[in-house]
Write a protein that holds these residues in place. Structure first.
Motif, PDB file in Angstrom:
ATOM      1  N   UNK A 277       0.878  -1.069  -0.021  1.00 47.23           N
ATOM      2  CA  UNK A 277       0.104   0.168  -0.159  1.00 47.23           C
ATOM      3  C   UNK A 277       0.849   1.351   0.113  1.00 47.23           C
ATOM      4  N   UNK A 278       2.198   1.165   0.178  1.00 45.60           N
ATOM      5  CA  UNK A 278       2.944   2.154   0.461  1.00 45.60           C
ATOM      6  C   UNK A 278       3.045   3.116  -0.973  1.00 45.60           C
ATOM      7  N   UNK A 279       3.697   2.358  -2.105  1.00 49.15           N
ATOM      8  CA  UNK A 279       3.524   3.117  -3.314  1.00 49.15           C
ATOM      9  C   UNK A 279       2.443   3.692  -3.724  1.00 49.15           C
ATOM     10  N   UNK A 280       1.223   2.989  -3.273  1.00 47.19           N
ATOM     11  CA  UNK A 280       0.047   3.406  -4.082  1.00 47.19           C
ATOM     12  C   UNK A 280      -0.571   4.768  -3.164  1.00 47.19           C
ATOM     13  N   UNK A 281      -0.115   4.815  -1.839  1.00 46.12           N
ATOM     14  CA  UNK A 281      -0.356   5.990  -1.125  1.00 46.12           C
ATOM     15  C   UNK A 281       0.256   7.101  -1.727  1.00 46.12           C
ATOM     16  N   UNK A 282       1.487   6.855  -1.719  1.00 48.83           N
ATOM     17  CA  UNK A 282       2.428   7.972  -2.154  1.00 48.83           C
ATOM     18  C   UNK A 282       2.145   8.480  -3.499  1.00 48.83           C
ATOM     19  N   UNK A 283       1.774   7.505  -4.524  1.00 44.72           N
ATOM     20  CA  UNK A 283       1.348   8.164  -5.851  1.00 44.72           C
ATOM     21  C   UNK A 283       0.170   8.832  -5.853  1.00 44.72           C
ATOM     22  N   UNK A 284      -0.980   8.260  -4.935  1.00 43.29           N
ATOM     23  CA  UNK A 284      -2.161   9.032  -5.078  1.00 43.29           C
ATOM     24  C   UNK A 284      -2.354  10.153  -4.131  1.00 43.29           C
ATOM     25  N   UNK A 285      -1.477  10.298  -3.373  1.00 45.26           N
ATOM     26  CA  UNK A 285      -1.569  11.602  -2.376  1.00 45.26           C
ATOM     27  C   UNK A 285      -1.678  12.780  -2.873  1.00 45.26           C
ATOM     28  N   UNK A 286      -1.230  12.975  -4.056  1.00 49.70           N
ATOM     29  CA  UNK A 286      -1.649  14.429  -4.869  1.00 49.70           C
ATOM     30  C   UNK A 286      -0.795  15.607  -4.559  1.00 49.70           C
ATOM     31  N   UNK A 287       0.106  15.330  -3.465  1.00 53.19           N
ATOM     32  CA  UNK A 287       0.904  16.310  -3.340  1.00 53.19           C
ATOM     33  C   UNK A 287       2.327  16.486  -4.411  1.00 53.19           C
ATOM     34  N   UNK A 288       2.613  15.431  -4.942  1.00 53.73           N
ATOM     35  CA  UNK A 288       3.747  15.410  -5.874  1.00 53.73           C
ATOM     36  C   UNK A 288       3.208  15.798  -7.334  1.00 53.73           C
ATOM     37  N   UNK A 289       2.201  14.821  -7.709  1.00 51.46           N
ATOM     38  CA  UNK A 289       1.521  14.918  -9.001  1.00 51.46           C
ATOM     39  C   UNK A 289      -0.003  14.793  -9.003  1.00 51.46           C
ATOM     40  N   UNK A 290      -1.015  15.878  -9.416  1.00 49.77           N
ATOM     41  CA  UNK A 290      -2.364  15.536  -8.917  1.00 49.77           C
ATOM     42  C   UNK A 290      -2.882  14.202  -9.097  1.00 49.77           C
ATOM     43  N   UNK A 291      -3.697  13.599  -8.598  1.00 47.38           N
ATOM     44  CA  UNK A 291      -4.118  12.292  -9.000  1.00 47.38           C
ATOM     45  C   UNK A 291      -4.994  12.207 -10.271  1.00 47.38           C
ATOM     46  N   UNK A 292      -5.601  13.285 -10.801  1.00 42.18           N
ATOM     47  CA  UNK A 292      -6.233  13.451 -12.012  1.00 42.18           C
ATOM     48  C   UNK A 292      -5.211  13.133 -13.291  1.00 42.18           C
ATOM     49  N   UNK A 293      -3.863  13.429 -12.939  1.00 47.99           N
ATOM     50  CA  UNK A 293      -3.064  13.121 -14.121  1.00 47.99           C
ATOM     51  C   UNK A 293      -2.505  11.661 -14.133  1.00 47.99           C
ATOM     52  N   UNK A 294      -2.854  10.995 -13.210  1.00 48.03           N
ATOM     53  CA  UNK A 294      -2.502   9.563 -13.234  1.00 48.03           C
ATOM     54  C   UNK A 294      -3.242   8.650 -14.111  1.00 48.03           C
ATOM     55  N   UNK A 295      -2.568   7.482 -14.367  1.00 46.29           N
ATOM     56  CA  UNK A 295      -3.644   6.587 -15.168  1.00 46.29           C
ATOM     57  C   UNK A 295      -4.984   6.263 -14.691  1.00 46.29           C
ATOM     58  N   UNK A 296      -5.896   6.331 -15.517  1.00 45.21           N
ATOM     59  CA  UNK A 296      -7.332   6.341 -15.069  1.00 45.21           C
ATOM     60  C   UNK A 296      -7.310   5.366 -13.933  1.00 45.21           C
ATOM     61  N   UNK A 297      -6.674   3.936 -14.128  1.00 48.53           N
ATOM     62  CA  UNK A 297      -6.796   2.882 -13.004  1.00 48.53           C
ATOM     63  C   UNK A 297      -6.692   3.403 -11.602  1.00 48.53           C
ATOM     64  N   UNK A 298      -5.594   4.279 -11.444  1.00 47.16           N
ATOM     65  CA  UNK A 298      -5.249   4.929 -10.062  1.00 47.16           C
ATOM     66  C   UNK A 298      -5.653   6.095  -9.567  1.00 47.16           C
ATOM     67  N   UNK A 299      -6.637   6.935 -10.458  1.00 57.36           N
ATOM     68  CA  UNK A 299      -7.230   8.147 -10.238  1.00 57.36           C
ATOM     69  C   UNK A 299      -7.978   8.169  -8.953  1.00 57.36           C
ATOM     70  N   UNK A 300      -8.703   7.195  -8.412  1.00 58.28           N
ATOM     71  CA  UNK A 300      -9.610   7.372  -7.390  1.00 58.28           C
ATOM     72  C   UNK A 300      -9.154   6.293  -6.209  1.00 58.28           C
ATOM     73  N   UNK A 301      -8.290   5.640  -6.429  1.00 61.46           N
ATOM     74  CA  UNK A 301      -7.597   4.614  -5.379  1.00 61.46           C
ATOM     75  C   UNK A 301      -7.441   5.246  -3.942  1.00 61.46           C
ATOM     76  N   UNK A 302      -7.029   6.620  -4.049  1.00 63.46           N
ATOM     77  CA  UNK A 302      -6.782   7.286  -2.795  1.00 63.46           C
ATOM     78  C   UNK A 302      -7.530   7.737  -1.942  1.00 63.46           C
ATOM     79  N   UNK A 303      -9.054   7.672  -2.449  1.00 64.89           N
ATOM     80  CA  UNK A 303      -9.921   8.047  -1.539  1.00 64.89           C
ATOM     81  C   UNK A 303     -10.308   6.953  -0.568  1.00 64.89           C
ATOM     82  N   UNK A 304      -9.684   5.703  -0.830  1.00 61.73           N
ATOM     83  CA  UNK A 304      -9.923   4.369   0.103  1.00 61.73           C
ATOM     84  C   UNK A 304      -8.665   4.128   0.834  1.00 61.73           C
TER      85      UNK A 304
END
Length: 363
Positions: A277-304
């Motif tokens: 879960x660590x890389x998923x959380x770092x990637x979807x946190x949105x402080x480095x790159x907005x979650x909206x710019x991620x691949x569609x599969x990962x954009x909404x995972x951060x909510x959970x």
């Protein structure tokens, strides 16, 4: 005893095998998630949303329309700068382009005019860099199209950085409080799981379960208070101490609930799940790159997941003071659902048979 015999003995120990698995699993998980999640991210600038505020009346309408059709971002029009800034503080906008009053009249009287760009410093670093670098180009393009008969640089660029914090250390605070908390709690639950197994000989499963929950609650209250107190010595946040502490308490509880659930479901393999879960959380946190710019599969995972909600909440508590109610709701649901799964899994586990006790004096 030869060195090779020692080598074989090392391989025969369970902890050695677990260590070998981690040495391959951790970088592999980061590689797979980040390479697929960040792939083509910088090409998705069309997912960024920019607000447009026209204060130049009817004359500014064609300017606003030209911006809407000319920028590579999604746009949203607002009647007032105040409303747009509120939306930017809430994380809905990456930048505001403001057409000030007398924008077109200034060209006739002064020969130049100015476009204002507002950028929230609490946003993603990549997003800030992208929109700021495009501001000058937008001004130049508007000048060429709106005042084509004037052969000089017409529209100047004025960038206003809102909620700017000069101390770089403070910019790391959302990551420390939101993500490092998860890592600390994950490590703690590894040790508590070992302690729980040691207690099985003398205690029932429910005694261990509820005793552990009381301990975890006490840790959440004390640890979050201590960490928030120390953080307040270094950072002057927009939110009050009690707002910071209560939010951090909820972050602790949700991180504990998630990492504890993994042990209930997967036993000794749980650390692999928690680390994944660590890389998923770092990637979807949105402080480095907005979650909206991620691949569609990962954009909404951060909510959970706890850390992305925590980091986004802290960006608002520290920088702008905007509402964090949506992140509080997400963290509450994460904690409730994962705790419920842990409770159900515990209930389904059959207790180990107790040794038969013999009456005193019997043979």
């Amino acid at each position: 005893m030869t060195v090779f015999k020692t080598f074989k003995d090392f391989l025969g120990i369970t902890q050695t095998k677990v260590g070998i698995v981690f040495s391959i699993f951790v970088p592999l998980v980061f590689l797979l998630f980040w390479m697929t999640g960040y792939h083509g991210a910088t090409e998705r600038v069309d997912q960024l949303v920019v607000g447009i505020v026209n204060e130049d009346g009817q004359q500014g309408e064609r300017i606003a329309q030209a911006i809407t059709t000319g920028v590579p971002y999604q746009t949203q029009s607002y009647d007032s700068l105040t409303t747009a800034q509120q939306q930017m503080d809430n994380g809905d906008l990456t930048m505001i382009i403001s057409i000030p009053a007398h924008f077109t009249e200034d060209v006739a009287s002064n020969g130049t005019t100015q476009m204002n760009y507002y950028i929230n410093q609490g946003n993603s670093d990549i997003a800030k860099s992208i929109v700021q670098s495009s501001a000058t180009q937008i001004s130049s393009t508007i000048g060429e199209h709106a005042f084509a008969d004037v052969h000089q640089e017409i529209v100047t660029t004025n960038i206003v950085k809102t909620h700017d914090i000069s101390n770089f250390a403070i910019s790391m605070l959302p990551m420390i409080l939101g993500f490092v908390t998860y890592v600390g709690v994950m490590t703690m639950n590894i040790q508590l799981n070992i302690a729980s197994m040691m207690l099985k000989r003398d205690h029932s499963k429910w005694q261990i379960f509820w005793g552990r929950q009381i301990l975890l609650l006490v840790i959440s209250v004390v640890a979050s208070f201590v960490i928030t107190t120390v953080a307040s010595l270094f950072a002057d946040t927009v939110a009050s101490f009690w707002q910071m502490w209560s939010f951090h308490l909820l972050v602790y509880i949700s991180c504990i609930a998630v990492t504890q659930m993994a042990f209930a479901l997967f036993g000794n393999v749980a650390p692999l799940f928690n680390v994944a879960l660590i890389p998923l959380q770092l990637m979807t946190a949105g402080n480095i790159i907005p979650a909206a710019m991620l691949s569609p599969l990962y954009r909404n995972i951060g909510y959970f997941l706890p850390a992305p909600n925590a980091i986004q909440g802290y960006l608002r508590l520290i920088y702008s003071g905007a509402s964090v109610s949506s992140f509080v709701i997400h963290l509450l649901w994460i904690a409730i659902v994962t705790f419920g799964i842990t409770w159900i899994r515990t209930a389904l586990v059959k207790p180990a048979s107790s040794p038969i006790s013999h009456p005193a004096g019997s043979h």
